[in-house]
Each structure stands twice: as structure tokens, then as C-alpha cells.
Write a protein that holds these residues in place. Structure first.
Motif, PDB file in Angstrom:
ATOM      1  N   ALA A 169       0.842  -1.211   0.000  1.00  0.00           N
ATOM      2  CA  ALA A 169       0.000   0.000   0.000  1.00  0.00           C
ATOM      3  C   ALA A 169       0.871   1.253   0.000  1.00  0.00           C
ATOM      4  CB  ALA A 169      -0.917  -0.006   1.214  1.00  0.00           C
ATOM      5  N   ASP A 170       0.351   2.331  -0.557  1.00  0.00           N
ATOM      6  CA  ASP A 170       1.055   3.618  -0.553  1.00  0.00           C
ATOM      7  C   ASP A 170       0.918   4.239   0.837  1.00  0.00           C
ATOM      8  OD1 ASP A 170       2.179   6.077  -0.971  1.00  0.00           O
ATOM      9  OD2 ASP A 170       0.824   6.679  -2.598  1.00  0.00           O
ATOM     10  N   PRO A 171       2.036   4.457   1.569  1.00  0.00           N
ATOM     11  CA  PRO A 171       1.946   4.938   2.953  1.00  0.00           C
ATOM     12  C   PRO A 171       1.544   6.407   3.069  1.00  0.00           C
ATOM     13  CG  PRO A 171       4.079   3.891   2.479  1.00  0.00           C
ATOM     14  CD  PRO A 171       3.419   4.156   1.171  1.00  0.00           C
ATOM     15  N   VAL A 172       1.794   7.200   2.029  1.00  0.00           N
ATOM     16  CA  VAL A 172       1.583   8.647   2.124  1.00  0.00           C
ATOM     17  C   VAL A 172       0.116   8.959   2.428  1.00  0.00           C
ATOM     18  CG1 VAL A 172       1.721  10.864   0.916  1.00  0.00           C
ATOM     19  CG2 VAL A 172       3.487   9.127   0.553  1.00  0.00           C
ATOM     20  N   GLY A 173      -0.070   9.725   3.519  1.00  0.00           N
ATOM     21  CA  GLY A 173      -1.425  10.104   3.926  1.00  0.00           C
ATOM     22  C   GLY A 173      -2.044   9.151   4.923  1.00  0.00           C
ATOM     23  N   LYS A 174      -1.442   7.979   5.132  1.00  0.00           N
ATOM     24  CA  LYS A 174      -1.992   6.996   6.065  1.00  0.00           C
ATOM     25  C   LYS A 174      -1.415   7.200   7.464  1.00  0.00           C
ATOM     26  CE  LYS A 174      -3.054   3.393   2.693  1.00  0.00           C
ATOM     27  NZ  LYS A 174      -2.861   4.242   1.509  1.00  0.00           N
ATOM     28  N   LYS A 175      -2.168   6.724   8.459  1.00  0.00           N
ATOM     29  CA  LYS A 175      -1.723   6.839   9.848  1.00  0.00           C
ATOM     30  C   LYS A 175      -1.225   5.504  10.371  1.00  0.00           C
ATOM     31  CE  LYS A 175      -4.433  10.767  11.515  1.00  0.00           C
ATOM     32  NZ  LYS A 175      -5.373  11.267  12.556  1.00  0.00           N
ATOM     33  N   MET A 176      -0.104   5.565  11.070  1.00  0.00           N
ATOM     34  CA  MET A 176       0.411   4.382  11.758  1.00  0.00           C
ATOM     35  C   MET A 176       0.585   4.762  13.230  1.00  0.00           C
ATOM     36  SD  MET A 176       4.450   4.285  10.683  1.00  0.00           S
ATOM     37  CE  MET A 176       5.539   5.671  11.103  1.00  0.00           C
ATOM     38  N   THR A 177       0.518   3.753  14.081  1.00  0.00           N
ATOM     39  CA  THR A 177       0.722   3.991  15.507  1.00  0.00           C
ATOM     40  C   THR A 177       2.165   3.665  15.855  1.00  0.00           C
ATOM     41  OG1 THR A 177      -1.574   3.407  15.982  1.00  0.00           O
ATOM     42  CG2 THR A 177      -0.030   3.394  17.829  1.00  0.00           C
ATOM     43  N   LEU A 178       2.874   4.644  16.392  1.00  0.00           N
ATOM     44  CA  LEU A 178       4.283   4.471  16.720  1.00  0.00           C
ATOM     45  C   LEU A 178       4.453   4.612  18.229  1.00  0.00           C
ATOM     46  CD1 LEU A 178       7.060   4.089  15.274  1.00  0.00           C
ATOM     47  CD2 LEU A 178       7.324   6.572  15.378  1.00  0.00           C
ATOM     48  N   GLY A 179       4.728   3.495  18.896  1.00  0.00           N
ATOM     49  CA  GLY A 179       4.882   3.520  20.348  1.00  0.00           C
ATOM     50  C   GLY A 179       3.656   4.040  21.057  1.00  0.00           C
ATOM     51  N   GLY A 180       2.471   3.767  20.508  1.00  0.00           N
ATOM     52  CA  GLY A 180       1.223   4.210  21.114  1.00  0.00           C
ATOM     53  C   GLY A 180       0.756   5.572  20.650  1.00  0.00           C
ATOM     54  N   THR A 181       1.541   6.258  19.835  1.00  0.00           N
ATOM     55  CA  THR A 181       1.183   7.593  19.344  1.00  0.00           C
ATOM     56  C   THR A 181       0.904   7.533  17.850  1.00  0.00           C
ATOM     57  OG1 THR A 181       2.592   8.646  21.010  1.00  0.00           O
ATOM     58  CG2 THR A 181       1.941   9.984  19.124  1.00  0.00           C
ATOM     59  N   PRO A 182      -0.240   8.064  17.393  1.00  0.00           N
ATOM     60  CA  PRO A 182      -0.544   8.021  15.953  1.00  0.00           C
ATOM     61  C   PRO A 182       0.268   9.073  15.186  1.00  0.00           C
ATOM     62  CG  PRO A 182      -2.304   9.133  17.139  1.00  0.00           C
ATOM     63  CD  PRO A 182      -1.358   8.630  18.182  1.00  0.00           C
ATOM     64  N   PHE A 183       0.847   8.647  14.065  1.00  0.00           N
ATOM     65  CA  PHE A 183       1.607   9.544  13.191  1.00  0.00           C
ATOM     66  C   PHE A 183       1.066   9.422  11.772  1.00  0.00           C
ATOM     67  CE2 PHE A 183       4.560   9.405  16.666  1.00  0.00           C
ATOM     68  CZ  PHE A 183       5.336  10.557  16.569  1.00  0.00           C
ATOM     69  N   THR A 184       0.937  10.554  11.105  1.00  0.00           N
ATOM     70  CA  THR A 184       0.536  10.557   9.692  1.00  0.00           C
ATOM     71  C   THR A 184       1.782  10.593   8.830  1.00  0.00           C
ATOM     72  OG1 THR A 184      -1.506  11.762  10.191  1.00  0.00           O
ATOM     73  CG2 THR A 184      -0.743  11.776   7.897  1.00  0.00           C
ATOM     74  N   VAL A 185       1.884   9.657   7.900  1.00  0.00           N
ATOM     75  CA  VAL A 185       3.047   9.590   7.014  1.00  0.00           C
ATOM     76  C   VAL A 185       2.892  10.630   5.906  1.00  0.00           C
ATOM     77  CG1 VAL A 185       4.387   8.152   5.426  1.00  0.00           C
ATOM     78  CG2 VAL A 185       3.389   7.140   7.494  1.00  0.00           C
ATOM     79  N   VAL A 186       3.853  11.533   5.792  1.00  0.00           N
ATOM     80  CA  VAL A 186       3.779  12.572   4.758  1.00  0.00           C
ATOM     81  C   VAL A 186       4.768  12.324   3.615  1.00  0.00           C
ATOM     82  CG1 VAL A 186       2.936  14.334   6.333  1.00  0.00           C
ATOM     83  CG2 VAL A 186       5.407  14.046   6.036  1.00  0.00           C
ATOM     84  N   GLY A 187       5.712  11.406   3.820  1.00  0.00           N
ATOM     85  CA  GLY A 187       6.691  11.146   2.767  1.00  0.00           C
ATOM     86  C   GLY A 187       7.430   9.839   2.988  1.00  0.00           C
ATOM     87  N   VAL A 188       7.938   9.284   1.895  1.00  0.00           N
ATOM     88  CA  VAL A 188       8.756   8.069   1.934  1.00  0.00           C
ATOM     89  C   VAL A 188      10.098   8.390   1.291  1.00  0.00           C
ATOM     90  CG1 VAL A 188       8.976   5.656   1.226  1.00  0.00           C
ATOM     91  CG2 VAL A 188       6.723   6.592   1.785  1.00  0.00           C
ATOM     92  N   LEU A 189      11.190   8.059   1.967  1.00  0.00           N
ATOM     93  CA  LEU A 189      12.519   8.385   1.475  1.00  0.00           C
ATOM     94  C   LEU A 189      12.971   7.447   0.360  1.00  0.00           C
ATOM     95  CD1 LEU A 189      14.368   9.021   4.865  1.00  0.00           C
ATOM     96  CD2 LEU A 189      13.524  10.735   3.252  1.00  0.00           C
ATOM     97  N   THR A 190      13.845   7.963  -0.486  1.00  0.00           N
ATOM     98  CA  THR A 190      14.480   7.134  -1.509  1.00  0.00           C
ATOM     99  C   THR A 190      15.377   6.108  -0.830  1.00  0.00           C
ATOM    100  OG1 THR A 190      14.508   8.999  -3.042  1.00  0.00           O
ATOM    101  CG2 THR A 190      16.005   7.183  -3.529  1.00  0.00           C
TER     102      THR A 190
END
Length: 402
Positions: A169-190
Motif C-alpha cells: 500500500a502507498d503509505p503517504v497520507g496513512k496513519k500508523m501507531t508508533l509507540g502508542g502515538t498516531p503519526f501521519t506519514v507525509v513522505g517516503v525516502l528514496t
């Protein structure tokens, strides 16, 4: 006897004991292949580290806590802080510094729709980090200064993290939970790639205040990434960093620093020296295999001389000169090493196409030529004693041999 006759007799001698000859060639083959492959592994390791360091940028400097090289402190010094980073960003104090990015690093588990992945590095930093570390986005965008000021829960992730957490799946714009805190992915590195225990693409980069608030606290920071104005300005920038931090940390003695500043150039030089030693060590280990192969040639040729003593006596009795006998046995030992060395070169070149302990071998052309030449020289050298012994036999004694 002409050279063609000598070679014909030599091939005949080897063919008479096929298994013995094959085992002797195998010893030389292993030695030559070991030299080529091990030196290729050492060279590949050196190249991988060099590429990884160069990817960070030639004008990047890293400031980390701890005593400087060649100096020591009897008491612990002050840790690095965000205030130190802001002081380094002052153009009046450090005109050769382009940008500054304080860093705090931790490790957390990322969750997304049932998928779980422990991220190797969770870095809290400023937007300047991306340019200083030569980190480019393949999808989406970087986070900005507004995200830092607002402590927004946004993140840029590495390609490995993207694959392990989000799959296809394309991560950009999706939310993941990191250590219990939700983060929105804004970019993926080369993808950077690299070898070693830590994958540079297994990373999450988020605004510094966000990471401090969620994970590390607002105390000291791990290190400060500094970008000099140019590659030629790294030395004056390094001096400016030292001057500014010595003033802030109340240090009078340059030999008692509680921080250290390292450049990519110095890291590259140090790593090159280390890998050069490592490669030489691997070459020495492989050379032992060649030496063992040479001893094997001596043993086999001594057995051959003993078995063919009567043949030698007959040939000498009918007028064969010493040089002919000497040439025949030298030709046999050289053929053993020549064929074994040729097969070893082929095996080494094939083996170097495979990844070994995570390292992609890089062939050194000189090692191929050198290993083959040494193998032939070993055949001549280690075959010299048995050949000389055969040529020195007296005809009457050889004919009496049972």
C-alpha cells in the motif's frame, strides 16, 4: 626433446594418475579461488561503507557527546542540548555553517492494520536534517518548520519501514501507531541501501518536539547534524563548532572537550584504513591456502618420482640428458598448478557474483592476475625439488629400484 614432446609426456604422466592429479589441482583451485573471493569481499565491504558515508554528504559534520580524541575529562561534561544547536545556527558566531539539525533517537514499534514492525531508528529532528544527511523523498514530501513549531504528529519514513509496515500500500497520507502515538506519514525516502547491522532505510523521521514529547523527553539530545556551506568549508566550520561549544560548556582546555566533531571525510579515511587492514588480513589467510596447495604439489611429485624411478633409469640409460628429466617433471608440476589455477580463477569469478555475509564482493582485477601467476610460480617452485631429485638419479641406482 622439443617442448611439445615434453608437454606430451607431462600430460601422459598426469593422466596415468587421474585421481591423484585431480586432488592436487583441487588444492590449487581452492587456494586461487579463496584469494580472489576473499579479496573481493574485503573490497566490497570497503566500497559499501564508502558509499554509505558519501551518501551522508561531503559537507556534513556530526557533533556528539563525549570526550574529544586525544583528550579526557575527569568528570562528565555537559550533554548536548537544543540550545547548543541554536547557538551553532547563529551566522555571526559560525559563518561557515549552512544549517543545523539537532537529533534525538529512539526505537519504537510501528503498527498498521495488524502489521507490526520494530523500527530501527526513530529520529526527532528539524527539516534541515534532510538536506544535511542527503535524504531525498521518493513519494510525498518532507515535514516543514510549521510542523516542528506545532509539534505535529507527522513523519517521513524509510523504504524498509514502508514495506514492513504498509506492505504494497502507498503509505503517504496513512496513519500508523508508533509507540502508542498516531503519526501521519507525509513522505517516503528514496532507498539508500547499505550493509551492516543497521539498515539505513529502516527509519522514521519526525519533528523533534513531537518525538521528545512522546518518547524521549525534553532533556539532552543525542547529536547535532551540521551542514557546512561547502565541502571546502568543513574545516573552518569544525573550528567554529568547537569554539562555540567550548564557550557554552565552559571549557578552557581544548584537550578536555566533552563533545566530539567528526566529518564524513575523516570517517571515510578511518574506515578506509580499517578496511585496508581487513582486506590484507583476508588476503593473507587466502595465501595460506595457496601455500598448502604448493606443499601438496611437492608431496605428489615426490611420490611420482618414487613410482617412476625405473622409468627414469631407463631413459637416462639410453641417453636422456639431465635437462630432459628435469624439464619433464617441472612441466608436470607446472601443469598441475596451471590447470588448477585456471579452474580456481573461474571458481573465484563465479563465487564473487554471490552476496557473502551481506556483502556484495567487488573483484580486484589485480588479484585475479596475481593469484593465477602465483599459482604457476608455486608449481615451478614446489615442483623444483622433486624434479631436481629425479634428474639427479644415477641410472644404475634407478634401474635397481623395486
Amino acid at each position: 626433446m622439443n617442448p611439445f614432446e615434453t608437454l606430451r609426456f607431462a600430460f601422459g604422466g598426469l593422466a596415468a594418475n587421474k585421481v591423484r592429479s585431480a586432488l592436487t589441482m583441487l588444492g590449487v583451485l581452492i587456494g586461487v579461488a579463496a584469494v580472489i573471493v576473499l579479496l573481493a569481499v574485503g573490497n566490497g565491504s570497503s566500497q559499501a561503507v564508502k558509499d554509505s558515508i558519501e551518501k551522508l554528504g561531503t559537507n556534513a559534520l556530526t557533533v556528539s557527546s563525549g570526550g574529544g580524541f586525544g583528550g579526557s575529562r575527569s568528570t562528565p561534561g555537559k550533554p548536548l542540548t537544543v540550545a547548543d544547536a541554536k547557538a551553532l545556527a547563529d551566522p555571526a558566531s559560525a559563518p561557515h555553517i549552512e544549517s543545523v539539525a539537532p537529533e534525538t533517537t529512539t526505537s519504537q514499534t510501528a503498527l498498521y492494520e495488524g502489521a507490526s514492525h520494530t523500527v530501527g531508528q526513530v529520529v526527532g529532528t528539524y527539516p534541515a536534517y534532510f538536506k544535511a544527511s542527503n535524504s531525498k523523498v521518493a513519494k510525498g514530501d518532507y515535514f516543514g518548520s510549521d510542523d516542528v513549531l506545532g509539534s505535529r504528529k507527522v513523519a517521513v519514513i524509510g523504504s524498509t519501514t514502508a514495506t514492513d509496515v504498509f506492505g504494497t500500500a502507498d503509505p503517504v497520507g496513512k496513519k500508523m501507531t508508533l509507540g502508542g502515538t498516531p503519526f501521519t506519514v507525509v513522505g517516503v525516502l528514496t532507498t539508500k541501501g547499505g550493509t551492516g547491522f543497521q539498515d539505513p532505510d529502516d527509519i522514521v523521521i519526525a519533528p523533534l518536539p513531537t518525538v521528545q514529547n512522546a518518547f524521549t523527553g525534553f532533556g539532552s539530545i543525542g547529536q547535532i547534524l551540521v551542514e557546512a556551506t561547502s565541502a571546502d568549508a568543513t574545516t573552518p566550520a569544525q573550528n567554529e563548532i568547537t569554539t562555540v561549544l567550548m564557550g557554552r560548556h565552559g571549557i578552557k582546555d581544548p584537550s578536555a572537550l566533552d563533545f566530539r566533531v567528526s566529518s564524513q571525510a575523516s570517517l571515510l579515511t578511518t574506515q578506509a584504513d580499517t578496511n585496508r587492514t581487513f582486506t590484507v588480513l583476508l588476503g593473507a589467510v587466502a595465501a595460506i591456502s595457496l601455500l598448502v596447495g604448493g606443499i601438496g604439489i611437492t608431496n605428489i611429485m615426490l611420490v611420482t618420482v618414487t613410482e617412476r624411478t625405473r622409468e627414469i633409469g631407463i631413459r637416462k640409460a639410453i641417453g636422456a640428458p639431465r635437462g630432459v628429466i628435469l624439464g619433464q617433471f617441472l612441466a608436470e608440476s607446472t601443469l598441475l598448478s596451471l590447470i588448477g589455477g585456471g579452474l580456481g580463477v573461474a571458481a573465484g569469478l563465479i563465487g564473487s557474483h554471490f552476496t557473502i555475509v551481506g556483502i556484495k564482493p567487488v573483484i580486484i582485477p589485480e588479484s585475479v592476475v596475481g593469484a593465477f601467476a602465483i599459482a604457476v610460480a608455486i608449481g615451478l617452485f614446489f615442483g623444483g625439488y622433486p624434479a631436481n631429485r629425479a634428474a639427479s638419479l644415477r641410472p644404475i641406482e634407478a634401474l635397481r629400484h623395486e
